[in-house]
Design a protein around this motif. Structure first.
Motif, PDB file in Angstrom:
ATOM      1  N   ALA A  72       0.874  -1.093   0.079  1.00  0.00           N
ATOM      2  CA  ALA A  72       0.012  -0.062   0.147  1.00  0.00           C
ATOM      3  C   ALA A  72       0.877   1.387  -0.111  1.00  0.00           C
ATOM      4  O   ALA A  72       1.873   1.330   0.430  1.00  0.00           O
ATOM      5  CB  ALA A  72      -0.875  -0.018   1.333  1.00  0.00           C
ATOM      6  N   LEU A  73       0.280   2.440  -0.569  1.00  0.00           N
ATOM      7  CA  LEU A  73       0.985   3.585  -0.295  1.00  0.00           C
ATOM      8  C   LEU A  73      -0.213   4.212   0.583  1.00  0.00           C
ATOM      9  O   LEU A  73      -1.264   4.261   0.799  1.00  0.00           O
ATOM     10  CB  LEU A  73       0.566   4.586  -1.602  1.00  0.00           C
ATOM     11  N   VAL A  74       0.543   4.952   1.829  1.00  0.00           N
ATOM     12  CA  VAL A  74      -0.140   5.683   2.634  1.00  0.00           C
ATOM     13  C   VAL A  74       0.039   6.925   2.744  1.00  0.00           C
ATOM     14  O   VAL A  74       1.294   7.567   2.577  1.00  0.00           O
ATOM     15  CB  VAL A  74       0.451   4.999   4.175  1.00  0.00           C
ATOM     16  N   THR A  75      -0.818   7.664   2.870  1.00  0.00           N
ATOM     17  CA  THR A  75      -0.840   9.393   2.854  1.00  0.00           C
ATOM     18  C   THR A  75      -1.597   9.701   4.034  1.00  0.00           C
ATOM     19  O   THR A  75      -2.313   8.735   4.885  1.00  0.00           O
ATOM     20  CB  THR A  75      -1.630  10.454   1.845  1.00  0.00           C
ATOM     21  N   THR A  76      -1.435  10.624   4.711  1.00  0.00           N
ATOM     22  CA  THR A  76      -2.314  11.266   5.883  1.00  0.00           C
ATOM     23  C   THR A  76      -1.903  10.482   6.954  1.00  0.00           C
ATOM     24  O   THR A  76      -1.730  11.251   8.191  1.00  0.00           O
ATOM     25  CB  THR A  76      -3.675  11.567   5.616  1.00  0.00           C
ATOM     26  N   HIS A  77      -1.970   9.368   7.128  1.00  0.00           N
ATOM     27  CA  HIS A  77      -2.250   8.337   8.294  1.00  0.00           C
ATOM     28  C   HIS A  77      -0.711   7.982   8.744  1.00  0.00           C
ATOM     29  O   HIS A  77      -0.594   6.912   9.531  1.00  0.00           O
ATOM     30  CB  HIS A  77      -2.952   7.140   8.160  1.00  0.00           C
ATOM     31  N   LYS A  78       0.409   8.509   7.950  1.00  0.00           N
ATOM     32  CA  LYS A  78       1.585   7.938   7.868  1.00  0.00           C
ATOM     33  C   LYS A  78       2.163   7.787   9.483  1.00  0.00           C
ATOM     34  O   LYS A  78       2.837   6.692   9.491  1.00  0.00           O
ATOM     35  CB  LYS A  78       2.587   8.770   7.257  1.00  0.00           C
ATOM     36  N   LEU A  79       2.463   8.619  10.454  1.00  0.00           N
ATOM     37  CA  LEU A  79       2.703   8.542  11.597  1.00  0.00           C
ATOM     38  C   LEU A  79       1.665   7.592  12.490  1.00  0.00           C
ATOM     39  O   LEU A  79       2.246   6.686  13.252  1.00  0.00           O
ATOM     40  CB  LEU A  79       2.617   9.917  12.309  1.00  0.00           C
ATOM     41  N   ASP A  80       0.392   8.058  12.362  1.00  0.00           N
ATOM     42  CA  ASP A  80      -0.417   6.932  13.205  1.00  0.00           C
ATOM     43  C   ASP A  80      -0.482   5.585  12.774  1.00  0.00           C
ATOM     44  O   ASP A  80      -0.530   4.724  13.808  1.00  0.00           O
ATOM     45  CB  ASP A  80      -1.973   7.715  12.970  1.00  0.00           C
ATOM     46  N   LEU A  81      -0.442   5.301  11.626  1.00  0.00           N
ATOM     47  CA  LEU A  81      -0.376   3.865  11.289  1.00  0.00           C
ATOM     48  C   LEU A  81       0.779   3.243  11.705  1.00  0.00           C
ATOM     49  O   LEU A  81       0.764   2.004  12.227  1.00  0.00           O
ATOM     50  CB  LEU A  81      -0.418   3.865   9.743  1.00  0.00           C
ATOM     51  N   LEU A  82       2.107   3.788  11.713  1.00  0.00           N
ATOM     52  CA  LEU A  82       3.216   3.152  12.098  1.00  0.00           C
ATOM     53  C   LEU A  82       3.159   2.972  13.669  1.00  0.00           C
ATOM     54  O   LEU A  82       3.465   2.023  14.279  1.00  0.00           O
ATOM     55  CB  LEU A  82       4.442   3.976  11.578  1.00  0.00           C
ATOM     56  N   ASP A  83       2.676   4.108  14.254  1.00  0.00           N
ATOM     57  CA  ASP A  83       2.396   4.292  15.808  1.00  0.00           C
ATOM     58  C   ASP A  83       1.473   2.905  16.395  1.00  0.00           C
ATOM     59  O   ASP A  83       1.963   2.198  17.241  1.00  0.00           O
ATOM     60  CB  ASP A  83       1.781   5.434  16.251  1.00  0.00           C
ATOM     61  N   ALA A  84       0.511   2.455  15.464  1.00  0.00           N
ATOM     62  CA  ALA A  84      -0.528   1.556  15.788  1.00  0.00           C
ATOM     63  C   ALA A  84      -0.002   0.141  15.405  1.00  0.00           C
ATOM     64  O   ALA A  84      -0.360  -0.782  16.241  1.00  0.00           O
ATOM     65  CB  ALA A  84      -1.860   1.823  15.113  1.00  0.00           C
ATOM     66  N   CYS A  85       0.751   0.040  14.443  1.00  0.00           N
ATOM     67  CA  CYS A  85       1.042  -1.365  14.119  1.00  0.00           C
ATOM     68  C   CYS A  85       2.579  -1.592  14.038  1.00  0.00           C
ATOM     69  O   CYS A  85       3.118  -2.520  13.289  1.00  0.00           O
ATOM     70  CB  CYS A  85       0.599  -1.450  12.437  1.00  0.00           C
ATOM     71  N   ARG A  86       3.485  -0.745  14.562  1.00  0.00           N
ATOM     72  CA  ARG A  86       4.911  -1.253  14.515  1.00  0.00           C
ATOM     73  C   ARG A  86       5.298  -2.516  14.598  1.00  0.00           C
ATOM     74  O   ARG A  86       6.166  -3.305  13.892  1.00  0.00           O
ATOM     75  CB  ARG A  86       5.497  -0.431  15.603  1.00  0.00           C
ATOM     76  N   GLU A 101       7.324   7.396  10.608  1.00  0.00           N
ATOM     77  CA  GLU A 101       6.535   7.219   9.932  1.00  0.00           C
ATOM     78  C   GLU A 101       6.594   6.177   8.731  1.00  0.00           C
ATOM     79  O   GLU A 101       7.909   6.126   8.562  1.00  0.00           O
ATOM     80  CB  GLU A 101       5.982   8.545   9.132  1.00  0.00           C
ATOM     81  N   ILE A 102       5.459   5.849   7.935  1.00  0.00           N
ATOM     82  CA  ILE A 102       5.830   5.005   6.753  1.00  0.00           C
ATOM     83  C   ILE A 102       4.804   5.404   5.761  1.00  0.00           C
ATOM     84  O   ILE A 102       3.650   5.669   6.037  1.00  0.00           O
ATOM     85  CB  ILE A 102       5.789   3.554   7.049  1.00  0.00           C
ATOM     86  N   SER A 103       5.306   5.648   4.526  1.00  0.00           N
ATOM     87  CA  SER A 103       4.396   6.114   3.446  1.00  0.00           C
ATOM     88  C   SER A 103       4.116   4.604   2.359  1.00  0.00           C
ATOM     89  O   SER A 103       3.342   4.812   1.631  1.00  0.00           O
ATOM     90  CB  SER A 103       4.784   7.182   2.656  1.00  0.00           C
ATOM     91  N   SER A 104       4.973   3.564   2.666  1.00  0.00           N
ATOM     92  CA  SER A 104       4.929   2.458   2.055  1.00  0.00           C
ATOM     93  C   SER A 104       4.972   1.257   2.786  1.00  0.00           C
ATOM     94  O   SER A 104       5.618   1.000   3.595  1.00  0.00           O
ATOM     95  CB  SER A 104       6.363   2.336   0.980  1.00  0.00           C
TER      96      SER A 104
END
Ligand code: NAP
Length: 328
Positions: A72-86, A101-104
């Motif tokens: 996936a490509l991630v926008t807007t949620h780059k910090l939140d997604l990594l925080d939740a799913c590291r 953060e991750i965008s990919s």
């Protein structure tokens, strides 16, 4: 917002954002896939701004465990997604830990990988606008309006550029309307500069709550300077970070990060394009570099960043994406 996590029947890449259906990528991706020989489709997953961590976890787990879901490509949620799913990621690429953060999201065998591509893609876009050696002896400066994620990516790229001994603006100025993110960027950049052992990198941070404050900063810039709108105003919010009274520098470069929306900043620059001999650029190349770097990671495909194949990808994108681009 309900996302459909049903098993992919063919190779699928996801776009994790807020209003993914509105993006030009929905029209561009199928045409790029045909040209690149990738047999895959794209689907959007929409989340609310700072959504529930469990919802990010659901999406990441789905991609991780579904064989034909490639990434996936991630926008807007780059910090939140990594925080939740590291803990779901077996590997993180360069910059992900530094920038939190991750965008990919991609897969390497049984491993799930996350990459922060923005410092790379913003850098490629910068290099398409500003040729190598441009800053040498020119005295020209660079003003970045906004201190969010993409400004941080741009400053990170510029610090890497300094590390590599490449030419730089005589001064980098970052303006933001509020203090929190300005200070975060400042602290982050100071840490990176110190770790890299760089001396003499001239970065200035200004709290500028009003558009008139930003006008004053633009008015002080030297000939040939670059002004960047990284505030999102014009797309994420109405208006421009500048007033119509702004005076751009002679022979200046003006870069709007977005390519769709009611881009008032771009109009303000275009109004002075002739009289000030400006070069005015929107975010279309940034969009193309942003997507092609993540597609390359997700499908393990070597996609060039310049040359005939890249030029063809740009032409395909312009043909396929043009209606959405015009419609904003
Ligand atoms: N073309 C592309 O592919 C591409 C790629 C990346 C980004 N972008 C676009 O670039 C924009 C910025 O992205 P981002 O991720 O950096 O957004 P972001 O994290 O929301 O940051 C925006 C920053 O601009 C600041 N700001 C807003 N109004 C301002 C003003 N009047 N004067 C000074 N600063 C102001 C905000 O201030 P506060 O700190 O006070 O909130 C915030 O720090 C978005 O619209 C995004 O879509 C486009």
């Amino acid at each position: 917002m309900t996302n459909n996590y049903s098993k992919a029947e063919k190779a699928t890449m996801y776009f994790i954002g807020v209003t993914t259906g509105k993006s030009s990528i929905m029209k561009v991706f199928p045409e790029w896939a045909k040209y690149l020989g990738i047999y895959a489709e794209i689907k959007g997953f929409d989340f609310m701004w700072h959504d529930d961590p469990a919802r990010y976890m659901e999406a990441v787990n789905f991609i991780k465990n579904d064989p034909l879901s490639m990434g996936a490509l991630v926008t807007t949620h780059k910090l939140d997604l990594l925080d939740a799913c590291r803990n779901e990621f077996e590997g993180l690429g360069p910059y992900a830990n530094e920038l939190h953060e991750i965008s990919s999201i991609s897969k390497r065998g049984n491993e799930l990988w996350g990459h922060a591509k923005d410092p790379i893609t913003v850098g490629l876009s910068f290099e398409a606008i500003v040729k190598d050696g441009y800053w040498n002896g020119s005295g020209a400066e660079m003003l970045i309006l906004g201190a969010g994620g993409s400004s941080l990516a741009l400053v990170t790229y510029l610090i890497d550029r300094a590390k590599a001994g490449r030419d730089l603006p005589s001064k980098i100025i970052v303006n933001n309307r509020s203090e929190k993110r300005l200070n975060e960027l400042k602290n982050h950049a100071a840490k990176m500069v110190a770790e890299a052992g760089i001396e003499g990198m001239n970065i200035e941070y200004n709290l500028c709550p009003t558009a008139a404050d930003n006008d004053a900063a633009v008015a002080k810039l030297k000939e040939g300077s670059l002004v960047v709108n990284a505030t999102g105003l014009g797309k994420d919010g109405p208006g421009s970070p500048l007033t119509d009274n702004v005076v751009f520098p002679e022979k200046g470069l003006v870069w709007e990060f977005n390519y769709r929306g009611d881009l008032v900043f771009l109009e303000q620059a275009n109004a002075q394009k002739e009289s000030k001999s400006l070069t005015v650029v929107d975010g279309w190349f940034y969009f193309i570099h942003g997507w092609t770097r993540v597609i390359a990671e997700v499908f393990h495909k070597d996609i060039p960043t310049e040359g005939p194949v890249f030029d063809e990808l740009c032409k395909i994108a312009a043909r396929a994406g043009a209606p959405a681009k015009k419609a904003g």
